[in-house]
Scaffold this motif. Structure first.
Motif, PDB file in Angstrom:
ATOM      1  N   ILE A 125      33.495  26.166  -6.005  1.00 28.75           N
ATOM      2  CA  ILE A 125      32.620  26.238  -5.038  1.00 28.75           C
ATOM      3  C   ILE A 125      32.165  25.503  -3.337  1.00 28.75           C
ATOM      4  O   ILE A 125      31.324  25.801  -2.988  1.00 28.75           O
ATOM      5  N   GLY A 126      32.766  24.456  -3.427  1.00 26.36           N
ATOM      6  CA  GLY A 126      32.201  22.917  -2.467  1.00 26.36           C
ATOM      7  C   GLY A 126      33.169  22.761  -1.692  1.00 26.36           C
ATOM      8  O   GLY A 126      33.842  24.074  -0.787  1.00 26.36           O
ATOM      9  N   TRP A 127      34.436  22.407  -2.029  1.00 29.11           N
ATOM     10  CA  TRP A 127      34.881  21.484  -0.724  1.00 29.11           C
ATOM     11  C   TRP A 127      36.610  22.522  -0.392  1.00 29.11           C
ATOM     12  O   TRP A 127      36.728  22.776   0.450  1.00 29.11           O
TER      13      TRP A 127
ATOM     14  N   ARG B 267      35.887  26.444  -0.353  1.00 32.86           N
ATOM     15  CA  ARG B 267      35.218  26.888   0.077  1.00 32.86           C
ATOM     16  C   ARG B 267      34.864  26.678   1.760  1.00 32.86           C
ATOM     17  O   ARG B 267      35.690  27.619   2.553  1.00 32.86           O
ATOM     18  N   PHE B 268      35.388  24.891   1.705  1.00 32.85           N
ATOM     19  CA  PHE B 268      34.985  25.221   3.221  1.00 32.85           C
ATOM     20  C   PHE B 268      36.229  24.303   4.193  1.00 32.85           C
ATOM     21  O   PHE B 268      36.143  25.011   4.599  1.00 32.85           O
TER      22      PHE B 268
ATOM     23  N   LEU C 194      34.620  20.821  14.217  1.00 36.26           N
ATOM     24  CA  LEU C 194      35.171  20.069  13.134  1.00 36.26           C
ATOM     25  C   LEU C 194      35.077  18.435  13.190  1.00 36.26           C
ATOM     26  O   LEU C 194      35.985  18.587  14.608  1.00 36.26           O
ATOM     27  N   MET C 195      35.315  18.114  12.167  1.00 38.08           N
ATOM     28  CA  MET C 195      35.735  16.975  12.445  1.00 38.08           C
ATOM     29  C   MET C 195      37.344  16.305  12.450  1.00 38.08           C
ATOM     30  O   MET C 195      38.083  17.281  11.920  1.00 38.08           O
ATOM     31  N   GLU C 196      37.110  15.297  12.773  1.00 39.35           N
ATOM     32  CA  GLU C 196      38.540  14.796  13.610  1.00 39.35           C
ATOM     33  C   GLU C 196      39.299  14.013  12.755  1.00 39.35           C
ATOM     34  O   GLU C 196      40.225  13.939  12.110  1.00 39.35           O
TER      35      GLU C 196
ATOM     36  N   ASN D 264      38.117  13.226   9.579  1.00 43.11           N
ATOM     37  CA  ASN D 264      37.505  13.228   7.933  1.00 43.11           C
ATOM     38  C   ASN D 264      37.703  15.036   7.330  1.00 43.11           C
ATOM     39  O   ASN D 264      38.321  15.025   6.255  1.00 43.11           O
TER      40      ASN D 264
ATOM     41  N   GLY E  10      42.361  15.398  13.403  1.00 38.33           N
ATOM     42  CA  GLY E  10      43.584  14.979  14.697  1.00 38.33           C
ATOM     43  C   GLY E  10      44.280  16.305  15.561  1.00 38.33           C
ATOM     44  O   GLY E  10      44.982  16.272  16.299  1.00 38.33           O
TER      45      GLY E  10
END
Ligand SMILES: [Zn+2]
Lengths: 295, 248
Positions: free
Chosen positions: A54-56, A58-59, A278-280, A282, A287
């Motif tokens: 339900i967390g990671w 899903r993201f 979104l992050m590069e 993390n 990247g």
């Protein structure tokens, strides 16, 4: 044409898979809680696994333009460790009422042991309490017997057939499952068991009513594109587009809709993704050049 | 006093926004019964049940333009689904009426956070500044600062007064750096200027140099922040690369 893979263990798949799935038109997936290839030994690892569903995960899926849903349950294999199974039963209610949890599952029989029977029944009752559909895993050995027994138990517990999905069917079980009114899932495997050609035969013979195609792709030899690939074979066979759409998209929605958590609007309108946000450093993108799109 | 004003202000506005969004919905009765049940909750499973009830019954209600215009700084609270705001207020209710050991509520909230979905983790982080003695929840906030799930990280780093008031200098600096790395707008960090320090300027300078070497762009706000407390020698180096630095 949009597809849904209503049974896939995407936690075990790579980002390449997610990219290919998105490109092939898969807009939403359901990841049933299952085992990890070897038995867990403590309740904490179950809790972390459910949390990741339900967390990671899903993201992670959202970064590739795919909506991720899950089912929560104690699988049949690990139900055989009764001390641990009791502890897992205690934490299931923490997860079953969450957004995006579309069923209790996958539960049912593997060896058809007494312990499996006990936790299958307990979880059927839990599913009823949470008003969730039940996703039933049927055994690979003694398949037909396992399928019939699963349906008998569901009927004993007075589960209406539209509230249960009997999964991993084959030509031997399809008639009975359809006749008894259940959602009838088929898993397309790359080599053995059920294949694309045979699946097309089933749709030609039995139609598209209540039949659902999935990949069940996981950490074993499997194909995360089984659903779109199978649609292509059905198209070559000249099967009607409306029937293809039902077995690769619409029936998945209708079967999980009873949970109140599976809504096409989630991916049809409001879900556009922009990887540039979104992050590069993390994120899973690390990247790579961001892409934009909408599903 | 300056240190606390942002939290106090945040809490006042948070509660007001919740009340006014409730008025625009037809969920007032639901809120009343949910908050009542939350007041009686003493275990994670009970609060999870309250949350499940809210999740099942609270209908999505759009925010009126009028209300949006009234709180321009708090647009993120307008974008939050009403059910998530309600869940956060239920949590606050449990905290406020807690009669057990103080430590037990911390354990309850940690367990709740560990078993929460993405949206719930966001709302827990958003409501932290409203809770009594928020410094007790430093561990949860630190977990949010470490997460890879950007929406959860953003709930802490952006528009939230918690880090300004409770993070150590090292934690603060890491959070600002991560905000830059994930490409979020640093202008939304509460206390960005108040908590700035020379160590952070130095680290950002390293980052800017790296980006320059890789021919990648840097937001101008990041360069400005970097220059706030830069040593003379670093500033001289920065001046030499600035003309051909790609700005965003
Ligand atoms: Zn499975």
């Amino acid at each position: 044409m949009p597809y849904i893979d209503p049974h896939i263990h995407v936690s075990a798949r790579t980002t390449d898979d997610y990219q290919r799935m998105h490109a092939a038109g898969i807009v939403a997936v359901v990841e049933p809680a299952f085992w990890l290839g070897q038995p867990r030994t403590s309740v904490g690892t179950f809790q972390d696994y459910f949390s990741s569903l339900i967390g990671w995960e899903r993201f992670r899926a959202s970064q590739f333009g795919i909506r991720h849903y899950c089912t929560i349950g104690l699988n049949s294999k690990e139900a055989n460790n009764e001390r641990l199974a009791d502890e897992v039963m205690e934490i299931l209610p923490l997860f079953l009422g969450k957004d995006g949890v579309v069923a209790i599952g996958e539960i049912g029989y593997d060896d058809q042991s007494d312990a499996e029977d006990k936790y299958f029944r307990l979880q059927i009752e839990l599913g009823k309490k949470f008003e969730k559909p039940i996703l039933v895993h049927t055994p690979h050995r003694a398949k037909k017997e396992g399928v019939l027994r699963s349906m008998d138990v569901l009927e004993e517990h007075e589960v209406p057939p539209h509230m249960a999905i009997i999964d991993h069917n084959n030509e031997e079980t399809v008639r009975e499952v359809l006749d008894r009114g259940y959602w009838t899932g088929f898993t397309i495997y790359p080599d053995t068991k059920m294949g694309k050609e045979r699946m097309a035969n089933v749709v030609q013979e039995y139609g598209s009513e209540r039949i659902i195609v999935n990949s069940s792709a996981d950490w074993g030899v499997s194909n995360p594109l089984s659903v779109p690939d199978c649609a292509a074979v059905m198209r070559e066979r000249g099967i009607d587009e409306a029937d293809i759409r039902k077995v690769t998209y619409q029936n998945a929605i209708d079967s999980y809709a009873a949970s109140g958590q599976f809504n096409p609007a989630d991916w049809e309108e409001s879900f556009s993704f922009d990887q540039a946000e979104l992050m590069e450093g993390n994120s899973v993108l690390r990247g790579q050049a961001p892409k934009s799109g909408s599903s | 006093m300056r240190q606390n004003s942002s939290s106090v202000e945040y809490a006042i506005n948070y509660r007001e926004i919740y009340q006014q969004r409730l008025l625009e919905s037809d969920c007032e009765a639901l809120s009343k019964s949910a908050l009542g049940a939350a007041r009686e909750s003493t275990r994670p499973s009970e609060l999870v049940e309250v949350w499940a009830m809210i999740g099942a019954k609270c209908a999505a209600t759009p925010v009126s333009q009028e209300l949006s215009n009234k709180y321009p700084v708090y647009s993120h609270l307008m974008e939050l689904p009403l059910k998530d705001l309600m869940k956060s207020m239920a949590l606050e209710e449990t905290c406020r009426s807690w009669s057990g050991e103080c430590e037990d509520f911390v354990l309850l909230l940690e367990r709740l956070y560990q078993t929460a979905d993405v949206q719930e983790q966001q709302l827990i982080i958003s409501v932290l500044p409203l809770l009594k003695s928020p410094e007790r929840f430093l561990y949860i906030a630190t977990e949010a600062a470490r997460t890879n799930i950007v929406p959860v990280f953003s709930a802490l780093a952006l528009n939230n007064p918690f880090p300004q008031e409770h993070f150590s200098e090292n934690q603060w600096n890491q959070m600002v750096l991560k905000t830059i790395f994930v490409g979020c707008n640093i202008a939304q960090i509460v206390g960005l200027h108040e908590r700035h320090n020379s160590a952070l300027s130095e680290t950002i300078f390293q980052y800017v140099r790296e980006r320059h070497s890789a021919h990648r762009s840097v937001p101008s706000a990041v360069v400005e922040l970097c220059e706030r407390q830069l040593t003379e020698s670093c500033q001289l180096q920065l001046n030499t690369i600035k003309p051909d630095l790609r700005k965003e």
